[in-house]
Scaffold this active site. Structure first.
Site, PDB file in Angstrom:
ATOM      1  N   LYS A 106       0.857  -1.194   0.000  1.00 41.26           N
ATOM      2  CA  LYS A 106       0.000   0.000   0.000  1.00 41.26           C
ATOM      3  C   LYS A 106       0.882   1.229   0.000  1.00 41.26           C
ATOM      4  O   LYS A 106       2.004   1.194   0.530  1.00 41.26           O
ATOM      5  CB  LYS A 106      -0.864   0.023   1.260  1.00 41.26           C
ATOM      6  CG  LYS A 106      -2.069   0.936   1.158  1.00 41.26           C
ATOM      7  CD  LYS A 106      -3.151   0.304   0.293  1.00 41.26           C
ATOM      8  CE  LYS A 106      -4.521   0.823   0.561  1.00 41.26           C
ATOM      9  NZ  LYS A 106      -5.533  -0.187   0.234  1.00 41.26           N
TER      10      LYS A 106
HETATM   11  N1  GLU Z   1      -7.423   0.014  -2.936  1.00 45.26           N
HETATM   12  C1  GLU Z   1      -8.194  -1.170  -3.130  1.00 45.26           C
HETATM   13  C2  GLU Z   1      -8.209  -1.993  -1.851  1.00 45.26           C
HETATM   14  O1  GLU Z   1      -8.009  -1.482  -0.767  1.00 45.26           O
HETATM   15  C3  GLU Z   1      -7.796  -1.955  -4.363  1.00 45.26           C
HETATM   16  C4  GLU Z   1      -6.375  -2.417  -4.399  1.00 45.26           C
HETATM   17  C5  GLU Z   1      -5.957  -3.044  -5.741  1.00 45.26           C
HETATM   18  O2  GLU Z   1      -6.762  -3.102  -6.649  1.00 45.26           O
HETATM   19  O3  GLU Z   1      -4.794  -3.438  -5.821  1.00 45.26           O
HETATM   20  O4  GLU Z   1      -8.498  -3.158  -1.865  1.00 45.26           O
END
Ligand code: GLU
Length: 417
Positions: A106
C-alpha cells in the site's frame, strides 16, 4: 470519526487473534505482523506559481510470499507510516482470503488533493512514480487506486514508468482507464463485491437481502456502487452519508439519483426531501444492514455499543476497531470483514493484470461472472472456517484462512542457505 486506534496495532491484534487458532511458530507469527519493507520519501514538486513544495509519501511492501505486492495508493491528509503499514497488511490477507496470487502492499501521500490543481497533482504523481520505479513492476509490486485516486493518477503512473523504462508495461499498475489498458468492471468492482458479500451473508443467515433496510456511511466509489447494486437486489437504502453529513429517508432513497446529486453538489446533503442526519446517527440507525464505506476507525467500542444493525458488511478498510469487533460479537451482530467484502476491487485488478499480460481483453459480463465466483467461493470457505474453528467472529475466521495460505506458501519456498 469515532475512534483514534492506531490501525497498525489493530492489524497486529487481528493477526494475534487468528494465530491462536493455528499452530504456526511464534517466529512466523511475528513475521506475519510486520511489513517486509517500507519506503518513506519526501517528494518535491513545483506549484503553479513556480514555488516548490515538499510532501511526505510512503510505500509499504508487507508480504510477497504468494506473489507480487499489490495494493492501492491513497492521497489523504491523514496518511501516516503506520496507516500505510496496516493497509498493506490488510492487502496481503485480502489477496490470500480470496485466493488470488498476490502479496500485499500500500502507498500514500499525506496531502488533501483538493488543495492542488490538476497540473500540480500530475507533477506530484509523476514525482512519486519516479521514486517508486525501482520498487514496482509487473512482477514486483503493482499499485492501484485507493482513497482520492483513480484512473487519472493510474494513467500518469503507468506513463511515467513506461517512459523511464522505455517499454510498455500496462500490468505495472491497475485501475487504469479502459483506453490505457484498464478492465471492464474495475470501477464498480469494490461495490459489487460488497453487495455480493451482503447477499451471501443474508442467505447464510436464512434471510433475504431483498426488503432489507440498509445504511451506507461514505458515498465514494465503494459506498455508492454498493448502494446501487443492493437496491437492484431489492434492498431499501434508507440512509447514506459522506464527510459533510448524511441523509435519511425511511421509505428508501434512489441511490443513483443521490450519486448524481453528489456529483453536482459535491455532497449527498440536500438531496430531495430526505432528513439530514449525522454520521454517528447513521451508524446507529435501526437497520438490517450497515455498510461502513469511509475510512478506518469509523466505529469504536463506544459507538459499537449503540449499533442496532443485525449485519455489518465492511466496504472500507479497517472501519471497526478490535474493541468494536468484540462488542458487536457479544451482541451477535455479524460482521463480514473488509478483507473479504471489499476484495472485489483487487480481484478485478488481478483480472486487469491478467488481461494486460495476455494483451487479450474480456467482456464486462465475463469480469462480473468471474468476480462473483471468487467472492462466493471465498464466502463459503469463510463460513467453513468459522464453523470448524468455532471462531469468535467472521473476521478471525477469515484471517485463519488467509494466514494458513500465506504460511503454506512460505513453508513451500523452503530455506535460503
Ligand atoms: N485500494 C483497493 C483496496 O483497498 C484496491 C487495491 C488493488 O486493486 O490493488 O483493496
Amino acid at each position: 470519526m469515532a475512534g483514534q486506534a492506531n490501525p497498525f496495532e489493530s492489524l497486529q491484534e487481528q493477526i494475534d487473534d487468528a494465530a491462536a487458532f493455528l499452530d504456526a511458530p511464534q517466529g512466523v507469527v511475528t513475521r506475519l505482523k510486520n511489513p517486509e519493507r517500507v519506503l518513506e520519501t519526501n517528494l518535491t514538486f513545483e506549484l503553479d506559481d513556480g514555488s516548490l513544495e515538499t510532501v511526505r509519501a510512503y510505500r509499504s511492501q508487507f508480504n510477497g510470499d504468494r506473489g507480487p505486492y499489490k495494493g492501492g495508493i491513497r492521497y489523504h491528509p491523514g496518511v501516516t507510516r503506520d496507516e500505510v503499514k496496516a493497509l498493506s497488511g490488510w492487502m496481503a490477507y485480502k489477496c490470500a482470503v480470496v485466493d488470488i496470487p498476490y502479496g500485499g502492499g500500500k502507498g500514500g501521500i499525506a496531502i488533501d488533493p483538493a488543495d492542488y490543481s490538476e497540473a500540480e497533482l500530475e507533477r506530484l504523481t509523476r514525482a512519486f512514480a519516479t521514486e517508486l520505479r525501482p520498487l514496482i513492476g509487473e512482477d514486483r509490486d503493482i499499485p492501484a487506486p485507493d482513497v482520492n485516486t483513480g484512473q487519472r493518477e493510474m494513467n500518469w503512473i503507468k506513463d511515467t514508468y513506461e517512459t523511464l523504462e522505455n517499454t510498455t508495461a500496462p500490468g505495472v499498475i491497475t485501475g487504469k482507464a479502459l483506453d490505457s489498458g484498464g478492465s471492464e468492471g474495475r470501477v464498480e468492482a469494490t461495490g459489487r463485491s460488497v453487495a455480493l458479500a451482503a447477499r451471501e451473508a443474508f442467505d447464510w443467515l436464512d434471510r433475504d437481502v431483498a426488503g432489507a433496510t440498509i445504511a451506507v456511511q461514505g458515498y465514494g466509489n465503494a459506498g455508492s456502487v454498493a448502494a446501487a447494486l443492493l437496491d437492484d437486489l431489492g434492498a431499501d437504502v434508507v440512509a447514506v452519508s459522506d464527510s459533510s453529513g448524511g441523509i435519511h429517508a425511511p421509505d428508501g432513497l434512489d441511490p443513483r439519483a443521490v450519486k448524481n446529486h453528489k456529483a453536482e453538489t459535491r455532497s449527498v446533503s440536500g438531496y430531495g426531501d430526505a432528513e439530514p442526519i449525522t454520521n454517528e446517527e447513521l451508524l446507529t440507525l435501526d437497520v438490517d444492514l450497515l455498510v461502513p464505506a469511509a475510512l478506518e476507525n469509523a466505529i469504536d467500542s463506544d459507538l459499537a455499543a449503540d449499533v442496532r444493525a443485525d449485519v455489518v458488511v465492511e466496504a472500507a478498510n479497517g472501519p471497526l476497531t478490535p474493541d468494536a469487533d468484540d462488542v458487536l460479537a457479544d451482541k451477535d451482530v455479524y460482521v463480514v470483514p473488509d478483507i473479504l467484502a471489499n476484495a472485489g476491487g483487487v480481484t478485478v485488478s488481478y483480472f486487469e493484470w491478467v488481461q494486460n499480460r495476455q494483451r487479450f481483453y474480456w467482456t464486462e459480463e465475463r469480469v462480473n461472472e468471474e468476480l462473483e465466483r471468487v467472492i462466493v467461493d471465498a464466502f463459503d470457505r469463510l463460513v467453513d472456517s468459522y464453523e470448524t474453528n468455532e471462531a469468535p467472529n467472521l473476521r478471525t475466521a477469515a484471517y485463519v484462512v488467509a494466514i494458513d495460505r500465506i504460511v503454506d506458501a512460505y513453508d513451500q519456498a523452503g530455506n535460503w542457505p
